[in-house]
Design a protein around this motif. Structure first.
Motif, PDB file in Angstrom:
ATOM      1  N   VAL A 184       0.859  -1.182   0.000  1.00 35.12           N
ATOM      2  CA  VAL A 184       0.000   0.000   0.000  1.00 35.12           C
ATOM      3  C   VAL A 184       0.899   1.237   0.000  1.00 35.12           C
ATOM      4  CG1 VAL A 184      -1.916   1.203   1.105  1.00 35.12           C
ATOM      5  CG2 VAL A 184      -1.693  -1.285   1.348  1.00 35.12           C
ATOM      6  N   ASP A 185       0.539   2.219  -0.794  1.00 35.44           N
ATOM      7  CA  ASP A 185       1.337   3.430  -0.938  1.00 35.44           C
ATOM      8  C   ASP A 185       1.115   4.348   0.267  1.00 35.44           C
ATOM      9  OD1 ASP A 185       2.910   5.472  -1.848  1.00 35.44           O
ATOM     10  OD2 ASP A 185       1.540   6.123  -3.445  1.00 35.44           O
ATOM     11  N   THR A 186       1.795   4.027   1.347  1.00 38.44           N
ATOM     12  CA  THR A 186       1.706   4.798   2.589  1.00 38.44           C
ATOM     13  C   THR A 186       3.122   5.138   3.055  1.00 38.44           C
ATOM     14  OG1 THR A 186       1.874   2.868   4.049  1.00 38.44           O
ATOM     15  CG2 THR A 186      -0.346   3.453   3.235  1.00 38.44           C
ATOM     16  N   PRO A 187       3.252   6.035   4.042  1.00 35.12           N
ATOM     17  CA  PRO A 187       4.593   6.319   4.576  1.00 35.12           C
ATOM     18  C   PRO A 187       5.304   5.083   5.093  1.00 35.12           C
ATOM     19  CG  PRO A 187       3.065   8.024   5.251  1.00 35.12           C
ATOM     20  CD  PRO A 187       2.233   6.968   4.564  1.00 35.12           C
ATOM     21  N   MET A 188       4.552   4.075   5.567  1.00 36.39           N
ATOM     22  CA  MET A 188       5.189   2.844   6.033  1.00 36.39           C
ATOM     23  C   MET A 188       6.029   2.216   4.920  1.00 36.39           C
ATOM     24  SD  MET A 188       3.434  -0.592   7.679  1.00 36.39           S
ATOM     25  CE  MET A 188       2.815   0.267   9.124  1.00 36.39           C
ATOM     26  N   LEU A 189       5.478   2.223   3.696  1.00 35.67           N
ATOM     27  CA  LEU A 189       6.204   1.655   2.562  1.00 35.67           C
ATOM     28  C   LEU A 189       7.283   2.599   2.061  1.00 35.67           C
ATOM     29  CD1 LEU A 189       6.631  -0.505   0.398  1.00 35.67           C
ATOM     30  CD2 LEU A 189       4.793   0.566  -0.933  1.00 35.67           C
ATOM     31  N   THR A 190       6.946   3.869   1.862  1.00 33.36           N
ATOM     32  CA  THR A 190       7.921   4.809   1.296  1.00 33.36           C
ATOM     33  C   THR A 190       9.102   5.037   2.234  1.00 33.36           C
ATOM     34  OG1 THR A 190       6.581   6.675   2.110  1.00 33.36           O
ATOM     35  CG2 THR A 190       6.214   5.959  -0.155  1.00 33.36           C
ATOM     36  N   ASP A 191       8.825   5.107   3.537  1.00 36.40           N
ATOM     37  CA  ASP A 191       9.926   5.259   4.495  1.00 36.40           C
ATOM     38  C   ASP A 191      10.809   4.005   4.504  1.00 36.40           C
ATOM     39  OD1 ASP A 191       8.860   7.695   5.126  1.00 36.40           O
ATOM     40  OD2 ASP A 191       8.076   7.108   7.089  1.00 36.40           O
ATOM     41  N   GLY A 192      10.172   2.836   4.377  1.00 37.62           N
ATOM     42  CA  GLY A 192      10.939   1.598   4.319  1.00 37.62           C
ATOM     43  C   GLY A 192      11.833   1.536   3.095  1.00 37.62           C
ATOM     44  N   LEU A 193      11.311   2.000   1.960  1.00 33.53           N
ATOM     45  CA  LEU A 193      12.122   2.034   0.739  1.00 33.53           C
ATOM     46  C   LEU A 193      13.292   2.996   0.906  1.00 33.53           C
ATOM     47  CD1 LEU A 193       9.327   2.012  -1.993  1.00 33.53           C
ATOM     48  CD2 LEU A 193      11.007   0.207  -1.566  1.00 33.53           C
ATOM     49  N   GLY A 196      15.970   1.481   2.774  1.00 29.45           N
ATOM     50  CA  GLY A 196      16.543   0.290   2.161  1.00 29.45           C
ATOM     51  C   GLY A 196      16.081  -1.010   2.769  1.00 29.45           C
ATOM     52  N   HIS A 197      14.939  -1.001   3.441  1.00 29.29           N
ATOM     53  CA  HIS A 197      14.445  -2.230   4.071  1.00 29.29           C
ATOM     54  C   HIS A 197      14.089  -3.272   3.016  1.00 29.29           C
ATOM     55  CE1 HIS A 197      13.097   0.140   7.902  1.00 29.29           C
ATOM     56  NE2 HIS A 197      14.410  -0.013   7.816  1.00 29.29           N
ATOM     57  N   LEU A 198      14.530  -4.490   3.233  1.00 29.96           N
ATOM     58  CA  LEU A 198      14.305  -5.563   2.269  1.00 29.96           C
ATOM     59  C   LEU A 198      12.812  -5.814   2.049  1.00 29.96           C
ATOM     60  CD1 LEU A 198      15.303  -7.843   0.443  1.00 29.96           C
ATOM     61  CD2 LEU A 198      15.471  -9.297   2.504  1.00 29.96           C
ATOM     62  N   GLY A 199      12.047  -5.814   3.133  1.00 29.40           N
ATOM     63  CA  GLY A 199      10.618  -6.073   3.007  1.00 29.40           C
ATOM     64  C   GLY A 199       9.930  -5.073   2.103  1.00 29.40           C
ATOM     65  N   ALA A 200      10.258  -3.800   2.249  1.00 27.21           N
ATOM     66  CA  ALA A 200       9.674  -2.764   1.397  1.00 27.21           C
ATOM     67  C   ALA A 200      10.086  -2.963  -0.054  1.00 27.21           C
ATOM     68  CB  ALA A 200      10.101  -1.385   1.890  1.00 27.21           C
ATOM     69  N   ARG A 201      11.329  -3.392  -0.283  1.00 26.31           N
ATOM     70  CA  ARG A 201      11.792  -3.623  -1.647  1.00 26.31           C
ATOM     71  C   ARG A 201      11.069  -4.808  -2.282  1.00 26.31           C
ATOM     72  NH1 ARG A 201      17.959  -4.371  -0.922  1.00 26.31           N
ATOM     73  NH2 ARG A 201      17.938  -4.605  -3.187  1.00 26.31           N
ATOM     74  N   VAL A 202      10.796  -5.840  -1.490  1.00 25.60           N
ATOM     75  CA  VAL A 202      10.049  -6.996  -1.993  1.00 25.60           C
ATOM     76  C   VAL A 202       8.643  -6.576  -2.393  1.00 25.60           C
ATOM     77  CG1 VAL A 202       8.994  -9.194  -1.332  1.00 25.60           C
ATOM     78  CG2 VAL A 202      11.381  -8.743  -0.763  1.00 25.60           C
TER      79      VAL A 202
END
Length: 263
Positions: A184-193, A196-202
């Motif tokens: 989902v396009d939320t800060p949780m994902l964008t901040d993870g990207l 460099g968090h692997l989960g966000a990249r997956v």
């Protein structure tokens, strides 16, 4: 559940899925939407954007006294709660190296907050003859959040708790739904990207990142049908079947994806 004239509480409402749920519930004709979040300034801004039916409250969902006060104040103000959305959640982006404080924080936000809200809201719902609980459990509760051990473990626990609630209370008029989106396009994902968090990249590599509004659409449809498992990403159901039928093959596929992303 028909949302017209309903009294709704949403935690984690300062942005992302929580804010999208508030907007959609308002459009569906909810009588009141109580927006709770630890970020008081941000949740007030969301309430202003939703309109006069929205009431913002600063709440730390890891503090049971604050959750109980949220429920009690809402019941005093509006007379009842028809739908409680336990939506607050956090990620860590790490594995076994995450310290005890990080694991504890994930457990308290992703699991215990659901327990606290159920304890607080169920007596009133049972007394009024019904109600609905919507718990945001993530596709990580159905599958695995590669790269984030605390998120995986706690979201599995959150889904298990939601299922227990459904089995225990449905015959007494309480409906329970588990909202399990993937990307989902939320800060949780964008901040993870950004970190460099692997989960966000997956998740990003899957190519199936939805807007929060699309997730809210799926939530409303699932509530209307009183479904337990709400999957905004339909492919998650197919993934879950593959995982159940061939766990070794499923894990091999995930390891291959991780090797590709980290090469």
């Amino acid at each position: 559940m028909n949302l017209t004239d309903r009294i709704v509480v949403i935690t984690g409402a300062a942005g992302g899925i929580g804010a999208a749920l508030a907007r959609r519930f308002s459009a569906e004709g909810a009588a009141a939407v109580v927006l709770a979040d630890v970020n008081s300034e941000a949740v007030r801004a969301v309430a202003d954007s939703v309109g006069p039916i929205a009431h913002p409250v600063a709440v730390d969902v890891t503090d049971e006294e604050q959750v109980c006060a949220l429920v009690a104040d809402t019941e005093r103000r509006y007379g009842r709660i028809d739908l409680f959305c336990a939506n607050a959640g956090i990620t860590t982006g790490g594995g076994i190296e995450i310290d005890d404080a990080g694991w504890d924080r994930a457990w308290r936000v992703n699991v215990l907050a659901h327990v606290y809200s159920a304890r607080a809201v169920l007596p009133g719902m049972l007394a009024q003859g019904g109600g609905h609980l919507l718990h945001t459990c993530s596709a990580a509760g159905v599958l695995t959040a590669v790269g984030d051990a605390p998120y995986t473990a706690t979201k599995h626990a959150a889904l298990g708790f939601a299922e227990w609630l459904s089995v225990t209370y449905r015959d007494r008029g309480i409906r329970v739904s588990a909202l399990c989106p993937q990307g989902v396009d939320t800060p949780m994902l964008t901040d993870g990207l950004a970190a460099g968090h692997l989960g966000a990249r997956v998740v990003a590599a899957s190519g199936a990142v939805l807007t929060p509004d699309r997730v809210a659409d799926a939530a409303v449809a699932g509530l209307a049908e009183e479904r337990f498992l709400i999957l905004p990403h339909p492919e998650v159901a197919a993934y879950a079947r593959r995982r159940a039928e061939d766990p070794d093959g499923w894990q091999a596929g995930l390891r291959k994806l991780v090797r590709r992303l980290t090469a």
